[in-house]
Write a protein that holds these residues in place. Structure first.
Motif, short mmCIF file in Angstrom:
data_model
loop_
_atom_site.label_atom_id
_atom_site.label_comp_id
_atom_site.label_asym_id
_atom_site.label_seq_id
_atom_site.Cartn_x
_atom_site.Cartn_y
_atom_site.Cartn_z
N ARG A 42 6.87 -2.56 -1.24
CA ARG A 42 7.58 -2.70 -2.52
C ARG A 42 8.76 -3.69 -2.42
O ARG A 42 9.04 -4.42 -3.37
N GLY A 171 3.29 1.60 7.09
CA GLY A 171 4.29 2.66 7.13
C GLY A 171 3.81 3.99 6.60
O GLY A 171 3.88 5.02 7.28
N ARG A 193 -8.41 -3.42 12.20
CA ARG A 193 -8.21 -3.86 13.59
C ARG A 193 -8.60 -2.73 14.55
O ARG A 193 -8.02 -1.63 14.50
N GLY A 235 -4.91 1.51 -0.40
CA GLY A 235 -5.57 0.22 -0.66
C GLY A 235 -5.83 -0.04 -2.13
O GLY A 235 -6.04 -1.19 -2.54
N LEU A 321 6.13 -8.42 7.33
CA LEU A 321 5.53 -7.20 6.75
C LEU A 321 4.33 -7.56 5.87
O LEU A 321 3.27 -6.95 5.97
N1 NAP Z 1 3.45 5.41 -4.76
C1 NAP Z 1 4.51 5.37 -3.98
O1 NAP Z 1 5.47 6.09 -4.17
C2 NAP Z 1 4.53 4.43 -2.82
C3 NAP Z 1 5.47 4.58 -1.79
C4 NAP Z 1 5.37 3.75 -0.68
C5 NAP Z 1 4.40 2.76 -0.62
N2 NAP Z 1 3.55 2.62 -1.68
C6 NAP Z 1 2.49 1.64 -1.66
O2 NAP Z 1 1.59 2.04 -0.63
C7 NAP Z 1 1.01 0.90 -0.04
C8 NAP Z 1 1.31 0.95 1.45
O3 NAP Z 1 2.69 0.74 1.65
P1 NAP Z 1 3.26 0.50 3.11
O4 NAP Z 1 4.72 0.26 2.95
O5 NAP Z 1 2.77 1.57 4.01
O6 NAP Z 1 2.51 -0.87 3.45
P2 NAP Z 1 2.47 -1.71 4.77
O7 NAP Z 1 3.32 -1.06 5.81
O8 NAP Z 1 2.77 -3.10 4.39
O9 NAP Z 1 0.92 -1.56 5.18
C9 NAP Z 1 0.23 -2.65 5.68
C10 NAP Z 1 -1.08 -2.19 6.28
O10 NAP Z 1 -1.95 -1.69 5.30
C11 NAP Z 1 -3.28 -1.91 5.69
N3 NAP Z 1 -4.05 -2.50 4.59
C12 NAP Z 1 -3.83 -3.67 3.95
N4 NAP Z 1 -4.78 -3.89 3.04
C13 NAP Z 1 -5.64 -2.84 3.10
C14 NAP Z 1 -6.83 -2.49 2.44
N5 NAP Z 1 -7.36 -3.28 1.52
N6 NAP Z 1 -7.43 -1.33 2.78
C15 NAP Z 1 -6.90 -0.51 3.71
N7 NAP Z 1 -5.77 -0.79 4.39
C16 NAP Z 1 -5.16 -1.94 4.08
C17 NAP Z 1 -3.27 -2.84 6.87
O11 NAP Z 1 -3.60 -2.05 8.02
P3 NAP Z 1 -4.67 -2.54 9.11
O12 NAP Z 1 -4.11 -3.83 9.63
O13 NAP Z 1 -4.69 -1.45 10.10
O14 NAP Z 1 -5.95 -2.75 8.40
C18 NAP Z 1 -1.84 -3.34 6.92
O15 NAP Z 1 -1.37 -3.56 8.22
C19 NAP Z 1 1.60 -0.29 -0.78
O16 NAP Z 1 0.74 -0.67 -1.83
C20 NAP Z 1 2.90 0.23 -1.33
O17 NAP Z 1 3.35 -0.48 -2.47
C21 NAP Z 1 3.60 3.43 -2.76
#
Ligand code: NAP
Length: 336
Positions: A42, A171, A193, A235, A321
């Motif tokens: 975000r 995360g 990966r 995702g 990131l």
């Molecule tokens: N709703 C909420 O309250 C809330 C809160 C926090 C985060 N989020 C959302 O949740 C998502 C994850 O956030 P984050 O901060 O954890 O992200 P992040 O740390 O940037 O996660 C990146 C990882 O997600 C994996 N990824 C990327 N594209 C993917 C896909 N198409 N399918 C499956 N895995 C995928 C990859 O893992 P690999 O390299 O292992 O494939 C990548 O290394 C984001 O969209 C964020 O906006 C929402």
């Protein structure tokens, strides 16, 4: 005081060290010295103008930080200088169902965030830092870990022995893995990966599938696991149809993210034939954070920090990131 801000236009290359007046705590408030921050997807969306192109500037970005109390304002009880605390993601969302106002007033946009040496917060909008965590580890918790907690516990109604699917090694997903294991669940994983799947097994995942080399990974997870009870879907458009294929009868999908796009065409038949519950959620309230911290303290869980940058390198850290090569959290140290 020094802050990092986006001032004239969006972009990770537009983040600048800037001066703001020293803040003073009012009644019921705390003045904090901020020590560390962690990055969420975000934050990258916010800084690049994708989250809200109308976000007024200047803005101090990033929602997640850890600090210590320097001074208590009038009427504050229960806190003292040097107490270590974590500001909550939505400072007005203390307990229960949120309203639009609570969900719209979040740190790192539209409210100023944590990339600042000093920060004034309401005393009821912080939680205490788990004692065994250092500042960088603790800064990982406010958004990603609380989101994982809410997906698993509050909305996912996780029970011991449930099978949980986590997606990728970012995360939210690594927290979901750690927390689900700590609560006695069986964790399944997908990643692009193989080396990350191996690390997720080391953290307790029973097995995993590479979603790049196995595009129909949902069916594969279902075959191997017998159908999972809960999916923490990060995702979005890229994963939801496969999440639906992976989930078993009466399972739940908590829709958290949109890393692979925000829209999708979905075959709804399995949704009702399998009696699947699809639930969206947004982070969580202070009470959830406190319950999460109880588990973290009791089980002595430690967030997985991939890399820590200096806060003056926030732009490079956000680009790192967004490139998606991390395993766990990307963090910043806030130097004096
Ligand atoms: N709703 C909420 O309250 C809330 C809160 C926090 C985060 N989020 C959302 O949740 C998502 C994850 O956030 P984050 O901060 O954890 O992200 P992040 O740390 O940037 O996660 C990146 C990882 O997600 C994996 N990824 C990327 N594209 C993917 C896909 N198409 N399918 C499956 N895995 C995928 C990859 O893992 P690999 O390299 O292992 O494939 C990548 O290394 C984001 O969209 C964020 O906006 C929402």
């Amino acid at each position: 005081m020094k802050v990092i801000e986006i001032s004239e236009s969006f972009g990770t290359d537009r983040l600048r060290l800037a001066d703001r007046p020293e803040p003073e705590p009012g009644d019921g408030q705390l003045l904090l010295k901020m020590n560390a921050a962690s990055l969420n997807y975000r934050d990258w969306l916010m800084v690049t103008g994708r989250y809200n192109p109308k976000q007024p500037l200047p803005l101090i970005p990033c929602s997640d930080g850890s600090g210590e109390v320097l001074e208590c304002g009038g009427g504050v009880t229960g806190f003292a200088p040097r107490d270590r605390v974590l500001p909550i993601f939505a400072p007005r969302w203390i307990e229960g169902k949120p309203d639009r106002e609570k969900l719209r007033t979040t740190l790192g946009g539209p409210l100023d965030g944590v990339l600042t040496r000093r920060m004034v917060v309401d005393a009821d909008s912080v939680v205490r830092t788990p004692a065994h965590l250092d500042d960088v580890e603790a800064a990982c918790l406010p958004c990603a870990a609380v989101t994982a907690w809410n997906a698993l516990v509050v909305h996912g109604e996780l029970a011991e022995g449930d099978r949980v699917l986590v997606q990728g090694s970012g995360g939210v997903s690594i927290f979901a893995l750690q927390l689900a294991r700590a609560m006695g669940a069986e964790v399944w994983a997908i990643s692009s990966r193989d080396e990350c799947l191996a690390r997720m097994r080391e953290l307790g995942a029973v097995d995993g599938v590479n979603y790049k080399t196995v595009p129909e990974w949902g069916r594969e997870i279902r075959k191997r696991s017998g159908g999972v009870d809960l999916v923490v879907d990060v995702g979005g458009g890229a994963t939801l149809p496969q999440s639906l294929a992976a989930v078993g009868l009466g399972g739940r999908i908590c829709q958290v993210g949109n890393l692979g796009g925000g829209s999708v065409e979905l075959n709804l038949i399995p949704l009702f034939m399998q009696q699947v519950r699809l639930q969206g959620l947004l982070v969580g309230d202070r009470c959830s954070f406190e319950a999460l911290n109880d588990l973290i303290e009791n089980k002595k869980l430690r967030p997985i920090v991939d890399r820590t940058f200096a806060w003056t390198e926030a732009g490079a850290a956000l680009d790192y990131l967004a490139a998606g090569q991390q395993f766990g959290k990307v963090c910043l140290s806030i130097e004096e």
